[in-house]
Scaffold this motif. Structure first.
Motif, PDB file in Angstrom:
ATOM      1  N   ASN A 189      30.899  36.199  50.036  1.00 21.07           N
ATOM      2  CA  ASN A 189      29.579  35.986  49.443  1.00 21.07           C
ATOM      3  C   ASN A 189      29.291  36.905  48.250  1.00 21.07           C
ATOM      4  OD1 ASN A 189      29.010  33.893  51.164  1.00 21.07           O
ATOM      5  ND2 ASN A 189      27.757  35.114  52.566  1.00 21.07           N
ATOM      6  N   THR A 190      30.084  37.964  48.086  1.00 18.58           N
ATOM      7  CA  THR A 190      29.914  38.818  46.899  1.00 18.58           C
ATOM      8  C   THR A 190      30.574  38.170  45.680  1.00 18.58           C
ATOM      9  OG1 THR A 190      32.025  40.000  47.124  1.00 18.58           O
ATOM     10  CG2 THR A 190      30.124  40.915  48.314  1.00 18.58           C
ATOM     11  N   GLY A 191      31.351  37.091  45.918  1.00 20.54           N
ATOM     12  CA  GLY A 191      32.105  36.470  44.828  1.00 20.54           C
ATOM     13  C   GLY A 191      33.544  36.974  44.754  1.00 20.54           C
ATOM     14  N   PHE A 192      33.900  37.872  45.684  1.00 22.67           N
ATOM     15  CA  PHE A 192      35.293  38.370  45.689  1.00 22.67           C
ATOM     16  C   PHE A 192      36.254  37.220  45.959  1.00 22.67           C
ATOM     17  CE2 PHE A 192      39.066  40.095  47.817  1.00 22.67           C
ATOM     18  CZ  PHE A 192      39.440  41.090  46.915  1.00 22.67           C
ATOM     19  N   GLN A 193      37.332  37.174  45.190  1.00 22.26           N
ATOM     20  CA  GLN A 193      38.344  36.130  45.408  1.00 22.26           C
ATOM     21  C   GLN A 193      39.650  36.749  45.891  1.00 22.26           C
ATOM     22  OE1 GLN A 193      38.174  34.116  41.545  1.00 22.26           O
ATOM     23  NE2 GLN A 193      37.146  32.405  42.564  1.00 22.26           N
ATOM     24  N   PHE A 194      40.091  36.278  47.027  1.00 24.18           N
ATOM     25  CA  PHE A 194      41.351  36.767  47.586  1.00 24.18           C
ATOM     26  C   PHE A 194      42.516  36.160  46.817  1.00 24.18           C
ATOM     27  CE2 PHE A 194      38.406  37.577  50.972  1.00 24.18           C
ATOM     28  CZ  PHE A 194      38.901  38.704  51.612  1.00 24.18           C
ATOM     29  N   GLU A 195      43.464  37.014  46.466  1.00 21.89           N
ATOM     30  CA  GLU A 195      44.694  36.507  45.865  1.00 21.89           C
ATOM     31  C   GLU A 195      45.542  35.826  46.944  1.00 21.89           C
ATOM     32  OE1 GLU A 195      48.216  38.525  43.161  1.00 21.89           O
ATOM     33  OE2 GLU A 195      46.415  39.687  43.580  1.00 21.89           O
TER      34      GLU A 195
END
Length: 304
Positions: A283-289
């Motif tokens: 929800n923070t916008g973090f995108q997992f590689e």
């Protein structure tokens, strides 16, 4: 002016990679270390056991990343080892709190490690940052809980504080993956215990990128789970690892009592089921590689 990051536990699995990534991103990095000469970074001396720290250390930093703690996965949990696991975390954190309380510094951000062990064995129930810690008779849960409580004074000083509850970190440099891969390589791989217990894993690079995002984005505050969004059972993990390593799984499951015999209480790390939610981080916008296990494992064993 580049920003200065002080790392405790900078020679550990996460710290080593994180320091490299911070340097690449243009930060200056210094380490707090008991043996300062052994690294290519500027380092300040501290000794959490004896309560000593170079006063220049905290004054150096714009940001502090607190990773220091004796490894839970090395060596049997004797009473002495358990004491060391606990006091290495509380002592180091307490020293930083003591220095920060003196004032005269410009620390804006305090990131502190914790572990998903705080949830104890939660079977197949999904746990979130809101889930209360497991009872203190669970050693790993107690360690993580005490460690988090030790950070509270930093929040009270008005410094932005982020606690990162780290899952099972995947890396070939240490942690849980090499000992799981070894028997598979030797064609003796098997699921551990029932195989039904959930493993909430995260790729080393993703955990480092998560720390960097928490450092850079002021809206990160409080507690976050650092786990990939797709936890798997131990059986699924073992099968994926065997497939990526092009080895068959030949053995039946390794029984829990066998693991307890070999590892003692430390078998809890492998036998406890933890199905941990990544929603708050997403929800923070973090995108997992590496949101999925197989590509994560291929990044390490794909060329074998």
């Amino acid at each position: 002016m580049s920003q200065k990051v002080l790392i405790t536990g900078g020679t550990g699995l996460i710290g080593t990679r994180l320091a490299e990534m911070l340097i690449d991103a243009g930060y200056e990095v210094a380490l707090l270390s008991r043996t300062p000469s052994q690294s290519r970074y500027r380092s300040f001396r501290w000794d959490p056991q004896h309560g000593t720290i170079d006063e220049a250390a905290v004054r150096y930093a714009d940001h502090i990343i607190n990773l220091a703690g004796s490894s839970v996965s090395e060596g049997k949990w004797t009473e002495e080892r358990k004491r060391d696991i606990m006091t290495s975390r509380l002592g180091g954190t307490g020293l930083l709190v003591r220095e920060l309380a003196k004032g005269g510094h410009h620390v804006r951000t305090f990131l502190s490690a914790s572990a998903i062990g705080i949830y104890g064995d939660s079977a197949d129930r999904v746990v979130t940052e809101e889930t209360p810690p497991a009872p203190a008779d669970d050693f790993l849960a107690d360690v993580a809980h005490q460690w988090e409580l030790a950070v509270q004074p930093v929040t009270d000083m008005g410094i932005r504080t982020v606690i990162v509850r780290i899952g099972i970190v995947l890396s070939t440099q240490g942690g849980a993956l090499p000992p799981m891969a070894r028997p598979i390589k030797l064609m003796a791989g098997a699921a551990l215990g029932s195989g039904k217990q959930y493993m909430s894993w995260i790729h080393l690079d993703d955990v480092c990128r998560l720390f960097m995002q928490a450092l850079e984005e002021p809206e990160w505050r409080g507690v976050y789970n650092a786990v990939a969004p797709n936890p798997v059972t131990n059986q699924e993990f073992t099968e994926a690892l065997a497939e990526v390593m092009h080895r068959p799984l030949v053995l039946p499951k390794v029984p829990a009592f066998g693991l307890k015999l070999v590892l003692g209480e430390m078998s809890e790390i492998i036998l406890a089921s933890q199905r941990v939610s990544a929603t708050k981080v997403l929800n923070t916008g973090f995108q997992f590689e590496y949101p999925d296990l197989k590509p994560a494992l291929k990044s390490f064993y794909g060329e074998e």
